[in-house]
Enzyme design. Sequence first.
Site, PDB file in Angstrom:
ATOM      1  N   CYS A   1      -2.974 -10.360  -9.101  1.00  0.00           N
ATOM      2  CA  CYS A   1      -4.137 -11.083  -9.604  1.00  0.00           C
ATOM      3  C   CYS A   1      -3.747 -12.071 -10.699  1.00  0.00           C
ATOM      4  O   CYS A   1      -4.620 -12.689 -11.321  1.00  0.00           O
ATOM      5  CB  CYS A   1      -5.192 -10.097 -10.121  1.00  0.00           C
ATOM      6  SG  CYS A   1      -4.622  -9.027 -11.457  1.00  0.00           S
TER       7      CYS A   1
ATOM      8  N   GLU B   1      -5.411 -15.293  -6.627  1.00  0.00           N
ATOM      9  CA  GLU B   1      -4.592 -14.124  -6.346  1.00  0.00           C
ATOM     10  C   GLU B   1      -3.553 -14.509  -5.305  1.00  0.00           C
ATOM     11  O   GLU B   1      -3.743 -15.450  -4.521  1.00  0.00           O
ATOM     12  CB  GLU B   1      -5.453 -12.961  -5.856  1.00  0.00           C
ATOM     13  CG  GLU B   1      -6.515 -12.568  -6.871  1.00  0.00           C
ATOM     14  CD  GLU B   1      -6.861 -11.095  -6.853  1.00  0.00           C
ATOM     15  OE1 GLU B   1      -6.314 -10.350  -6.029  1.00  0.00           O
ATOM     16  OE2 GLU B   1      -7.699 -10.700  -7.689  1.00  0.00           O
TER      17      GLU B   1
ATOM     18  N   TYR C   1      -0.459   1.972  -8.054  1.00  0.00           N
ATOM     19  CA  TYR C   1      -1.749   1.387  -8.449  1.00  0.00           C
ATOM     20  C   TYR C   1      -2.721   1.347  -7.254  1.00  0.00           C
ATOM     21  O   TYR C   1      -3.291   0.310  -6.935  1.00  0.00           O
ATOM     22  CB  TYR C   1      -1.590  -0.042  -8.987  1.00  0.00           C
ATOM     23  CG  TYR C   1      -0.379  -0.325  -9.844  1.00  0.00           C
ATOM     24  CD1 TYR C   1      -0.394  -0.091 -11.221  1.00  0.00           C
ATOM     25  CD2 TYR C   1       0.785  -0.858  -9.293  1.00  0.00           C
ATOM     26  CE1 TYR C   1       0.705  -0.379 -12.009  1.00  0.00           C
ATOM     27  CE2 TYR C   1       1.893  -1.139 -10.070  1.00  0.00           C
ATOM     28  CZ  TYR C   1       1.850  -0.902 -11.433  1.00  0.00           C
ATOM     29  OH  TYR C   1       2.939  -1.195 -12.204  1.00  0.00           O
TER      30      TYR C   1
ATOM     31  N   ASP D   1       0.056  -3.338  -6.421  1.00  0.00           N
ATOM     32  CA  ASP D   1      -1.082  -4.202  -6.753  1.00  0.00           C
ATOM     33  C   ASP D   1      -1.393  -3.959  -8.225  1.00  0.00           C
ATOM     34  O   ASP D   1      -2.380  -3.307  -8.571  1.00  0.00           O
ATOM     35  CB  ASP D   1      -2.274  -3.846  -5.857  1.00  0.00           C
ATOM     36  CG  ASP D   1      -3.489  -4.741  -6.108  1.00  0.00           C
ATOM     37  OD1 ASP D   1      -3.345  -5.751  -6.821  1.00  0.00           O
ATOM     38  OD2 ASP D   1      -4.582  -4.403  -5.602  1.00  0.00           O
TER      39      ASP D   1
ATOM     40  N   ASN E   1      -8.180   0.988  -1.484  1.00  0.00           N
ATOM     41  CA  ASN E   1      -8.548  -0.248  -0.793  1.00  0.00           C
ATOM     42  C   ASN E   1      -7.500  -0.655   0.242  1.00  0.00           C
ATOM     43  O   ASN E   1      -7.815  -0.888   1.412  1.00  0.00           O
ATOM     44  CB  ASN E   1      -8.740  -1.360  -1.836  1.00  0.00           C
ATOM     45  CG  ASN E   1      -9.240  -2.662  -1.243  1.00  0.00           C
ATOM     46  OD1 ASN E   1     -10.202  -2.674  -0.496  1.00  0.00           O
ATOM     47  ND2 ASN E   1      -8.592  -3.758  -1.596  1.00  0.00           N
TER      48      ASN E   1
ATOM     49  N   GLN F   1     -12.926  -4.847  -5.488  1.00  0.00           N
ATOM     50  CA  GLN F   1     -12.700  -6.278  -5.293  1.00  0.00           C
ATOM     51  C   GLN F   1     -14.034  -7.018  -5.331  1.00  0.00           C
ATOM     52  O   GLN F   1     -14.985  -6.636  -4.653  1.00  0.00           O
ATOM     53  CB  GLN F   1     -12.004  -6.520  -3.954  1.00  0.00           C
ATOM     54  CG  GLN F   1     -10.614  -5.912  -3.851  1.00  0.00           C
ATOM     55  CD  GLN F   1      -9.584  -6.658  -4.673  1.00  0.00           C
ATOM     56  OE1 GLN F   1      -9.815  -7.778  -5.114  1.00  0.00           O
ATOM     57  NE2 GLN F   1      -8.431  -6.042  -4.891  1.00  0.00           N
TER      58      GLN F   1
ATOM     59  N   GLU G   1      -2.132   6.687  -8.673  1.00  0.00           N
ATOM     60  CA  GLU G   1      -3.199   6.011  -9.424  1.00  0.00           C
ATOM     61  C   GLU G   1      -3.465   6.852 -10.666  1.00  0.00           C
ATOM     62  O   GLU G   1      -3.411   8.082 -10.616  1.00  0.00           O
ATOM     63  CB  GLU G   1      -4.458   5.877  -8.572  1.00  0.00           C
ATOM     64  CG  GLU G   1      -5.699   5.401  -9.299  1.00  0.00           C
ATOM     65  CD  GLU G   1      -5.521   4.036  -9.961  1.00  0.00           C
ATOM     66  OE1 GLU G   1      -5.902   3.920 -11.144  1.00  0.00           O
ATOM     67  OE2 GLU G   1      -5.005   3.111  -9.311  1.00  0.00           O
TER      68      GLU G   1
END
Length: 361
Positions: A319, A353, A213, A294, A218, A185, A234
């Site tokens: 996003c 976002e 994802y 995400d 995070n 980020q 992921e």
Amino acid sequence: MIRPQDAAAYSAQLADKQARLRELLAPFAAPAPEVFDSPLSHYRLRAEFRLWRDGEQRHYAMFEPGDKRAPILLDDFPIASPRINELMPRLKAAWQASETLGHKLFQVEFLTTLSGDALITLAYHRPLDDAWEQAAEPLAAILGASIVGRSRGQRRVVGRDYVSESLRVAGREFRYRQPEGAFSQPNGAVCQKMLGWAYDVLGERDDDLLELYCGNGNFTLPLATRVNKVLATEISKSSVNAALANLADNGIDNVTLVRLSAEELTQALNKVRPFRRLAEVDLDSYRFGTVFVDPPRAGMDPDTCELTRRFERILYISCNPETLAANIAQLHDTHRVSRCALFDQFPWTHHMEAGVLLERR
């Protein structure tokens, strides 16, 4: 120092973004968004510069979109972190003074953290040899930063190939490794607010969480403390490795991480095909109550969107609010928007976002 007119301009821009998000979500009867603002300056933890030659000097340069011939030469970068601004002139002096460091150097990338760690990537149009590494080692020590040298098919690391970040969520500090070249980020202050919002929205649960994802973990780290167990996916190998290290560094042991795309996981859950990477995972043992997504800017593909429909609750960080709205439109017949938020990761731009919680009707 922030001038009053700058603060007023920022407030007006943020109000415009809030209005745009409300308009996008209006067809779904979404509540008013919770708004999380950004610092007005020194908020960006990453920066990338091309180098522009002027006589014997090379300067940091950026360009307007679509124009690579008229550089904007920079001595500092006010939107970037204080650490980046402190490093910029010192690094420039080093490459100007050293033929070994400066020869055919064409791009510089900075990666920093709220906790002050820094990594510099130097990109070259030439092979890097031991002489380069011998010049980079004392520079890394002087700057207090790791340095990665890159050229075609080559990568040399002086120090570490990641930075260490520390973010506080609900009174607990979480430590993150953020690898060079992998996504992280860019706005640490807003990221911390995003994590806090997602933590609050998820709530204390006695069931399981599916995360798609997951990146470097995070969101995984704080959200894992709210549920029984987590299955996270992921596709990027470097992100998977960073996430596994982050889970271990934080003593979080209720997460199973598998290297699958969202599309592949959809096939596995639908029992369309088996995957060797899931051989040790008993999918039927999970009692999923919430799915957390995400996705990239393109949003969820239609099949993954249909997969999320199975869940009572869908926690979605986006996003790209336009693709978020398109995904909600696909889900709106079975799920309603019960909470939403605006995260101003990119102040002074039109980008924003958003986050939503969708709950089954």
